[in-house]
Motif scaffolding. Structure first.
Motif, mmCIF file in Angstrom:
data_model
loop_
_atom_site.group_PDB
_atom_site.id
_atom_site.type_symbol
_atom_site.label_atom_id
_atom_site.label_comp_id
_atom_site.label_asym_id
_atom_site.label_seq_id
_atom_site.Cartn_x
_atom_site.Cartn_y
_atom_site.Cartn_z
ATOM 1 N N THR A 1 -97.746 46.014 26.665
ATOM 2 C CA THR A 1 -96.695 45.073 27.057
ATOM 3 C C THR A 1 -97.280 43.987 27.954
ATOM 4 N N ASP A 2 -96.516 42.930 28.145
ATOM 5 C CA ASP A 2 -96.874 41.854 29.059
ATOM 6 C C ASP A 2 -95.583 41.332 29.664
ATOM 7 N N LYS A 3 -95.700 40.403 30.616
ATOM 8 C CA LYS A 3 -94.525 39.810 31.258
ATOM 9 C C LYS A 3 -94.692 38.306 31.360
ATOM 10 N N ILE A 4 -93.560 37.625 31.241
ATOM 11 C CA ILE A 4 -93.518 36.197 31.541
ATOM 12 C C ILE A 4 -92.468 35.989 32.620
ATOM 13 N N GLU A 5 -92.593 34.847 33.328
ATOM 14 C CA GLU A 5 -91.703 34.576 34.451
ATOM 15 C C GLU A 5 -91.227 33.130 34.437
ATOM 16 N N ILE A 6 -90.136 32.924 35.170
ATOM 17 C CA ILE A 6 -89.566 31.592 35.350
ATOM 18 C C ILE A 6 -89.058 31.521 36.790
ATOM 19 N N GLN B 1 -84.479 35.622 26.772
ATOM 20 C CA GLN B 1 -83.866 36.526 27.742
ATOM 21 C C GLN B 1 -83.957 35.969 29.165
ATOM 22 N N LEU B 2 -85.078 35.332 29.496
ATOM 23 C CA LEU B 2 -85.213 34.723 30.826
ATOM 24 C C LEU B 2 -84.176 33.625 31.038
ATOM 25 N N VAL B 3 -84.024 32.751 30.066
ATOM 26 C CA VAL B 3 -83.046 31.669 30.179
ATOM 27 C C VAL B 3 -81.645 32.253 30.335
ATOM 28 N N LYS C 1 -80.818 35.185 31.558
ATOM 29 C CA LYS C 1 -80.685 35.822 32.880
ATOM 30 C C LYS C 1 -80.245 34.817 33.934
ATOM 31 N N LEU C 2 -80.623 33.560 33.746
ATOM 32 C CA LEU C 2 -80.269 32.510 34.700
ATOM 33 C C LEU C 2 -79.014 31.738 34.273
ATOM 34 N N ASP C 3 -78.280 32.297 33.325
ATOM 35 C CA ASP C 3 -77.021 31.723 32.830
ATOM 36 C C ASP C 3 -77.188 30.397 32.107
ATOM 37 N N GLY C 4 -78.378 30.156 31.570
ATOM 38 C CA GLY C 4 -78.580 28.983 30.735
ATOM 39 C C GLY C 4 -78.196 29.300 29.302
ATOM 40 N N GLU C 5 -77.876 28.260 28.550
ATOM 41 C CA GLU C 5 -77.553 28.410 27.131
ATOM 42 C C GLU C 5 -78.779 27.973 26.329
ATOM 43 N N VAL C 6 -79.277 28.864 25.486
ATOM 44 C CA VAL C 6 -80.412 28.500 24.637
ATOM 45 C C VAL C 6 -79.868 27.762 23.420
ATOM 46 N N PHE C 7 -80.200 26.486 23.335
ATOM 47 C CA PHE C 7 -79.740 25.652 22.229
ATOM 48 C C PHE C 7 -80.477 26.005 20.944
ATOM 49 N N GLU C 8 -81.806 26.104 21.049
ATOM 50 C CA GLU C 8 -82.650 26.363 19.895
ATOM 51 C C GLU C 8 -84.057 26.649 20.397
ATOM 52 N N ALA C 9 -84.878 27.207 19.526
ATOM 53 C CA ALA C 9 -86.306 27.359 19.803
ATOM 54 C C ALA C 9 -87.042 26.444 18.829
ATOM 55 N N GLY C 10 -87.955 25.643 19.353
ATOM 56 C CA GLY C 10 -88.721 24.731 18.521
ATOM 57 C C GLY C 10 -90.189 25.108 18.538
#
Length: 177
Positions: free
Chosen positions: A99-104, A133-135, A137-146
């Protein structure tokens, strides 16, 4: 877009035998290819209402920051664990072996922000899923992934769309591993 795809070189047997590595550095050094790539994303997202672009370390920084600049919105870096100096939230994800981790940063996204997540490539979807999942967690809306490149045989785009209900937009795809 076939011009962009033609500027991405394939390196066989890297990082191990049987892998066909799709190397975007050949696209980065080509002025026409880089301009077409950023322009393709700008055309897609310029009237979407995106408030920030989040780029995944490291190649997502290149395209994400250039796109954020062109759209006149903020840029949010998503980094590997331990690289951000402020208060962060993290998300673990699966790798082929472990496993690995990313942060914001906790203050990078506000409730209601409409976020585009950018990376260079989607393979299995692990890192992209963790970024979503990070976005969230911060109550952001993910519009799309590019992404520039999709490797559909590895199932990442389908996983993101099925598991997270987020569309993955790719400029080109390569079959195989």
């Amino acid at each position: 877009m076939s011009i962009i795809k033609s500027k991405i070189r394939t390196i066989p047997d890297y990082p191990k035998p049987g892998i066909m590595f799709r190397d975007i550095t050949s696209l980065l050094i080509d002025p026409e290819g880089l301009t077409l790539t950023i322009g393709t994303f700008v055309n897609r997202y310029q009237n979407s209402g995106i408030t920030k672009v989040a780029g995944i370390e490291a190649r997502g920084f290149i395209f994400g920051a250039a796109l954020a600049f062109q759209l006149g919105v903020g840029f949010v870096p998503i980094r590997k664990k331990g690289k951000l100096p402020g208060l962060t939230v993290s998300q673990e994800y699966e790798l082929e072996y472990g496993t690995d981790k990313i942060e914001i940063h906790k203050d990078a996204i506000s409730k209601g922000d409409k976020i585009l997540i950018m990376d260079d490539l989607v393979a299995t979807g692990g890192t992209l899923g963790a970024a979503i999942q990070l976005v969230q967690k911060l109550d952001g809306e993910v519009f799309e992934a590019g992404v520039i490149v999709d490797l559909p045989d590895l199932g990442g785009s389908k996983k993101i769309e099925d598991d997270f209900k987020v569309k993955v937009y790719s400029i080109c795809s390569f079959e195989g591993h």
